[in-house]
Design a protein around this motif. Sequence first.
Motif, PDB file in Angstrom:
ATOM      1  N   ASP A   1      37.181  35.180  45.063  1.00 46.54           N
ATOM      2  CA  ASP A   1      37.194  34.771  46.617  1.00 46.54           C
ATOM      3  C   ASP A   1      37.321  33.352  46.652  1.00 46.54           C
ATOM      4  O   ASP A   1      37.920  33.202  48.099  1.00 46.54           O
ATOM      5  CB  ASP A   1      35.931  35.950  46.420  1.00 46.54           C
ATOM      6  CG  ASP A   1      36.224  37.044  47.115  1.00 46.54           C
ATOM      7  OD1 ASP A   1      37.016  37.711  46.990  1.00 46.54           O
ATOM      8  OD2 ASP A   1      34.660  37.113  47.044  1.00 46.54           O
ATOM      9  N   CYS A   2      37.150  32.407  45.782  1.00 51.37           N
ATOM     10  CA  CYS A   2      37.210  31.068  45.645  1.00 51.37           C
ATOM     11  C   CYS A   2      38.576  30.341  45.888  1.00 51.37           C
ATOM     12  O   CYS A   2      38.432  29.098  45.930  1.00 51.37           O
ATOM     13  CB  CYS A   2      35.814  30.425  45.767  1.00 51.37           C
ATOM     14  SG  CYS A   2      34.273  31.027  46.128  1.00 51.37           S
ATOM     15  N   GLY A   3      39.166  31.744  45.143  1.00 49.44           N
ATOM     16  CA  GLY A   3      40.434  30.955  44.929  1.00 49.44           C
ATOM     17  C   GLY A   3      40.869  30.309  42.925  1.00 49.44           C
ATOM     18  O   GLY A   3      42.156  30.212  42.946  1.00 49.44           O
ATOM     19  N   LEU A   4      40.087  30.912  42.449  1.00 52.48           N
ATOM     20  CA  LEU A   4      39.667  30.903  41.489  1.00 52.48           C
ATOM     21  C   LEU A   4      40.390  31.991  40.363  1.00 52.48           C
ATOM     22  O   LEU A   4      38.889  32.742  39.934  1.00 52.48           O
ATOM     23  CB  LEU A   4      38.432  29.839  40.497  1.00 52.48           C
ATOM     24  CG  LEU A   4      38.482  28.686  41.125  1.00 52.48           C
ATOM     25  CD1 LEU A   4      37.388  27.855  40.772  1.00 52.48           C
ATOM     26  CD2 LEU A   4      39.971  27.415  41.285  1.00 52.48           C
ATOM     27  N   ARG A   5      41.426  32.309  40.483  1.00 55.88           N
ATOM     28  CA  ARG A   5      42.091  33.673  39.531  1.00 55.88           C
ATOM     29  C   ARG A   5      41.181  33.533  38.350  1.00 55.88           C
ATOM     30  O   ARG A   5      41.295  32.962  37.386  1.00 55.88           O
ATOM     31  CB  ARG A   5      43.036  34.372  39.478  1.00 55.88           C
ATOM     32  CG  ARG A   5      43.881  33.170  39.600  1.00 55.88           C
ATOM     33  CD  ARG A   5      45.494  33.953  39.476  1.00 55.88           C
ATOM     34  NE  ARG A   5      46.749  32.310  38.806  1.00 55.88           N
ATOM     35  CZ  ARG A   5      46.485  31.375  38.787  1.00 55.88           C
ATOM     36  NH1 ARG A   5      45.858  30.990  39.253  1.00 55.88           N
ATOM     37  NH2 ARG A   5      47.670  30.614  38.259  1.00 55.88           N
ATOM     38  N   HIS A   6      41.407  35.192  37.766  1.00 56.60           N
ATOM     39  CA  HIS A   6      40.700  35.965  36.230  1.00 56.60           C
ATOM     40  C   HIS A   6      42.135  35.183  35.378  1.00 56.60           C
ATOM     41  O   HIS A   6      42.970  36.407  35.650  1.00 56.60           O
ATOM     42  CB  HIS A   6      40.090  36.957  35.960  1.00 56.60           C
ATOM     43  CG  HIS A   6      40.066  37.003  35.287  1.00 56.60           C
ATOM     44  ND1 HIS A   6      39.841  37.851  34.582  1.00 56.60           N
ATOM     45  CD2 HIS A   6      39.015  36.075  33.590  1.00 56.60           C
ATOM     46  CE1 HIS A   6      39.692  38.592  33.276  1.00 56.60           C
ATOM     47  NE2 HIS A   6      39.191  37.692  33.019  1.00 56.60           N
ATOM     48  N   VAL A   7      42.644  34.284  35.162  1.00 55.64           N
ATOM     49  CA  VAL A   7      43.546  34.876  34.021  1.00 55.64           C
ATOM     50  C   VAL A   7      43.343  35.024  32.449  1.00 55.64           C
ATOM     51  O   VAL A   7      44.516  34.480  31.568  1.00 55.64           O
ATOM     52  CB  VAL A   7      44.156  33.516  34.264  1.00 55.64           C
ATOM     53  CG1 VAL A   7      44.347  32.926  35.762  1.00 55.64           C
ATOM     54  CG2 VAL A   7      43.172  32.004  33.416  1.00 55.64           C
ATOM     55  N   GLY A   8      41.667  35.356  32.217  1.00 60.44           N
ATOM     56  CA  GLY A   8      41.739  35.527  30.706  1.00 60.44           C
ATOM     57  C   GLY A   8      40.854  35.165  29.857  1.00 60.44           C
ATOM     58  O   GLY A   8      39.833  35.415  30.951  1.00 60.44           O
ATOM     59  N   GLY A   9      40.273  34.699  28.901  1.00 61.34           N
ATOM     60  CA  GLY A   9      39.421  34.711  28.482  1.00 61.34           C
ATOM     61  C   GLY A   9      39.096  34.901  26.789  1.00 61.34           C
ATOM     62  O   GLY A   9      40.038  34.026  26.246  1.00 61.34           O
ATOM     63  N   GLY A  10      37.929  35.165  26.737  1.00 58.03           N
ATOM     64  CA  GLY A  10      37.723  35.049  25.134  1.00 58.03           C
ATOM     65  C   GLY A  10      36.201  36.500  25.017  1.00 58.03           C
ATOM     66  O   GLY A  10      35.842  36.652  25.568  1.00 58.03           O
TER      67      GLY A  10
END
Length: 296
Positions: free
Chosen positions: A253-262
């Motif tokens: 919602d703050c503009g930091l989208r989920h792009v992956g991870g581990g």
Amino acid sequence: MSKNTVSKRTVHCLAFEPKHLNDALALSRQAQWPHRLEDWSLTLALSRGLVAVDAGAPEGAQVVGTVLMTPYGEDAATINMVIVDEGWRGQGLGRRLMDEAMDLAGDRPLRLVATTDGLPLYEKLGFREVGTVLQHQGEGGRALFAKEDVAPAGKYDRAAIAALDRQAFGADRSHLLERFAEVGSFTLLRRNGATVGFAALRDFGRGQVIGPVVAPDADGAKALIGPIIAANPGKFLRVDTTADTGLGPWLADCGLRHVGGGIAMRRPAPTASVAPSAPAAVAAVSTFALASQALG
């Protein structure tokens, strides 16, 4: 380079030294990791590690694999920066580098963040899944959060920051936090006049990373992270959180989208309580954002 070609040559594992950093950077770029030379240098300064060198390469000695072990006293260590040149994959080099790194770690409990591809190897080595890491990134500028008492940290706050981090992480990371203070900044969260949380901000990769973030609850974590996002309009920011914090939807919602991870893994698997219990007079705190996937 074909696997048949590389299988006829031998690699040697050598101590990872600063002279190997440029070759390590080339490997991380091949793997499409965002690390700069400065990011490699900082991690190496906190760590011990090895490089795999192909002395028979036509162009001369060539680094074809890396691994680092970052110790936090005798209580924990992370295994990180495990990269094998794409031409050498499937030759057992990843296993060899992991064995060497675990030897460096000795009896320390180990942590790492695995990719799906690396998961089978780590499971064979005794690592067990303990959670999911979510990488969020985007441009700063907007954030929704409840205002609390947050302020920049000074050098006299470093002991309090280290104590909170030790309580949340379960090991002493004072040397890492001191290094972060040299290259970045810290924000403090205070409640009833007591310091109960902090967030770090430093340059990394394409922009800046927010982490570690330690707080007593999710609202406190948002109160620390939110002003940093709001104060950096148009700037690239990254946060590595974990699924169990519940911060993912708010970060999006703050503009930091989920792009992956581990996949967060440990060896041995932790018992019900990983970090030491806090004294009754001290509120419990948790890690809401990692220092990095490499450093925990």
